[in-house]
Design a protein around this motif. Sequence first.
Motif, PDB file in Angstrom:
ATOM      1  N   ARG A   1       8.033  -3.487  -0.519  1.00  0.00           N
ATOM      2  CA  ARG A   1       8.219  -2.200  -1.198  1.00  0.00           C
ATOM      3  C   ARG A   1       8.824  -2.399  -2.585  1.00  0.00           C
ATOM      4  O   ARG A   1       8.411  -1.754  -3.553  1.00  0.00           O
ATOM      5  N   VAL A   2       9.789  -3.301  -2.681  1.00  0.00           N
ATOM      6  CA  VAL A   2      10.411  -3.582  -3.981  1.00  0.00           C
ATOM      7  C   VAL A   2       9.382  -4.210  -4.916  1.00  0.00           C
ATOM      8  O   VAL A   2       9.319  -3.863  -6.099  1.00  0.00           O
ATOM      9  N   ALA A   3       8.554  -5.109  -4.404  1.00  0.00           N
ATOM     10  CA  ALA A   3       7.521  -5.745  -5.225  1.00  0.00           C
ATOM     11  C   ALA A   3       6.552  -4.712  -5.781  1.00  0.00           C
ATOM     12  O   ALA A   3       6.184  -4.763  -6.959  1.00  0.00           O
ATOM     13  N   GLU A   4       6.146  -3.767  -4.967  1.00  0.00           N
ATOM     14  CA  GLU A   4       5.223  -2.723  -5.434  1.00  0.00           C
ATOM     15  C   GLU A   4       5.891  -1.845  -6.491  1.00  0.00           C
ATOM     16  O   GLU A   4       5.275  -1.487  -7.499  1.00  0.00           O
ATOM     17  N   ALA A   5       7.151  -1.503  -6.287  1.00  0.00           N
ATOM     18  CA  ALA A   5       7.882  -0.696  -7.279  1.00  0.00           C
ATOM     19  C   ALA A   5       8.029  -1.470  -8.587  1.00  0.00           C
ATOM     20  O   ALA A   5       7.869  -0.900  -9.674  1.00  0.00           O
ATOM     21  N   ILE A   6       8.304  -2.765  -8.492  1.00  0.00           N
ATOM     22  CA  ILE A   6       8.413  -3.595  -9.698  1.00  0.00           C
ATOM     23  C   ILE A   6       7.069  -3.662 -10.415  1.00  0.00           C
ATOM     24  O   ILE A   6       6.996  -3.561 -11.635  1.00  0.00           O
ATOM     25  N   ARG A   7       5.983  -3.817  -9.664  1.00  0.00           N
ATOM     26  CA  ARG A   7       4.653  -3.883 -10.267  1.00  0.00           C
ATOM     27  C   ARG A   7       4.360  -2.622 -11.080  1.00  0.00           C
ATOM     28  O   ARG A   7       3.907  -2.692 -12.217  1.00  0.00           O
ATOM     29  N   GLU A   8       4.682  -1.466 -10.507  1.00  0.00           N
ATOM     30  CA  GLU A   8       4.450  -0.204 -11.206  1.00  0.00           C
ATOM     31  C   GLU A   8       5.311  -0.090 -12.464  1.00  0.00           C
ATOM     32  O   GLU A   8       4.834   0.332 -13.519  1.00  0.00           O
ATOM     33  N   GLU A   9       6.582  -0.451 -12.343  1.00  0.00           N
ATOM     34  CA  GLU A   9       7.495  -0.360 -13.491  1.00  0.00           C
ATOM     35  C   GLU A   9       7.089  -1.315 -14.606  1.00  0.00           C
ATOM     36  O   GLU A   9       7.114  -0.944 -15.785  1.00  0.00           O
ATOM     37  N   VAL A  10       6.725  -2.544 -14.253  1.00  0.00           N
ATOM     38  CA  VAL A  10       6.334  -3.520 -15.274  1.00  0.00           C
ATOM     39  C   VAL A  10       5.042  -3.077 -15.953  1.00  0.00           C
ATOM     40  O   VAL A  10       4.915  -3.163 -17.179  1.00  0.00           O
ATOM     41  N   ALA A  11       4.094  -2.570 -15.194  1.00  0.00           N
ATOM     42  CA  ALA A  11       2.838  -2.100 -15.781  1.00  0.00           C
ATOM     43  C   ALA A  11       3.098  -0.953 -16.755  1.00  0.00           C
ATOM     44  O   ALA A  11       2.532  -0.916 -17.855  1.00  0.00           O
ATOM     45  N   THR A  12       3.960  -0.034 -16.375  1.00  0.00           N
ATOM     46  CA  THR A  12       4.305   1.083 -17.263  1.00  0.00           C
ATOM     47  C   THR A  12       5.008   0.578 -18.513  1.00  0.00           C
ATOM     48  O   THR A  12       4.700   1.003 -19.628  1.00  0.00           O
ATOM     49  N   PHE A  13       5.947  -0.345 -18.325  1.00  0.00           N
ATOM     50  CA  PHE A  13       6.682  -0.901 -19.460  1.00  0.00           C
ATOM     51  C   PHE A  13       5.728  -1.579 -20.442  1.00  0.00           C
ATOM     52  O   PHE A  13       5.826  -1.378 -21.650  1.00  0.00           O
ATOM     53  N   LEU A  14       4.808  -2.377 -19.924  1.00  0.00           N
ATOM     54  CA  LEU A  14       3.886  -3.098 -20.801  1.00  0.00           C
ATOM     55  C   LEU A  14       2.917  -2.140 -21.503  1.00  0.00           C
ATOM     56  O   LEU A  14       2.518  -2.379 -22.641  1.00  0.00           O
TER      57      LEU A  14
END
Length: 137
Positions: A9-22
């Motif tokens: 769950r944390v990995a998926e949340a990180i993936r979304e946040e990093v994609a948005t940040f980039l």
Amino acid sequence: MGEPRRPDRVAEAIREEVATFLAEGAKDPRIRAFVTVTAVDVTRDLRHATVFVSLMGDEADKKKTVEGLASVATHLRSKLGKSLRLRSAPEIHFRADESVARASRIESLLAQIRDEREQQEPTAPGDATGDAGPSTD
């Protein structure tokens, strides 16, 4: 029993946040290649996150982009800690994901083989296709 799923769950949340940040907030001029976050792998203790990115562009742009991503990792780590409300944010490590490029290469090779086979196929009806086989009357 919910513990093994928490890193996922944390990995998926990180993936979304990093994609948005980039997509919205990466200000490093070295990030020139088109970057897509393909996956995130988080250790069980949530201390390290490996972010797999697919990079589109020439080799020089890809190299500069990887350098730029490494430099924004600490800023991104603090941003993740705040947005995900984690006690300690994981260290971010970026890795180039070559699977998309590899799949594209395989697809082009298969298309090339298909084209070559179509050019070599006999044009006479019934040759090697089994359409006009012997009759069983």
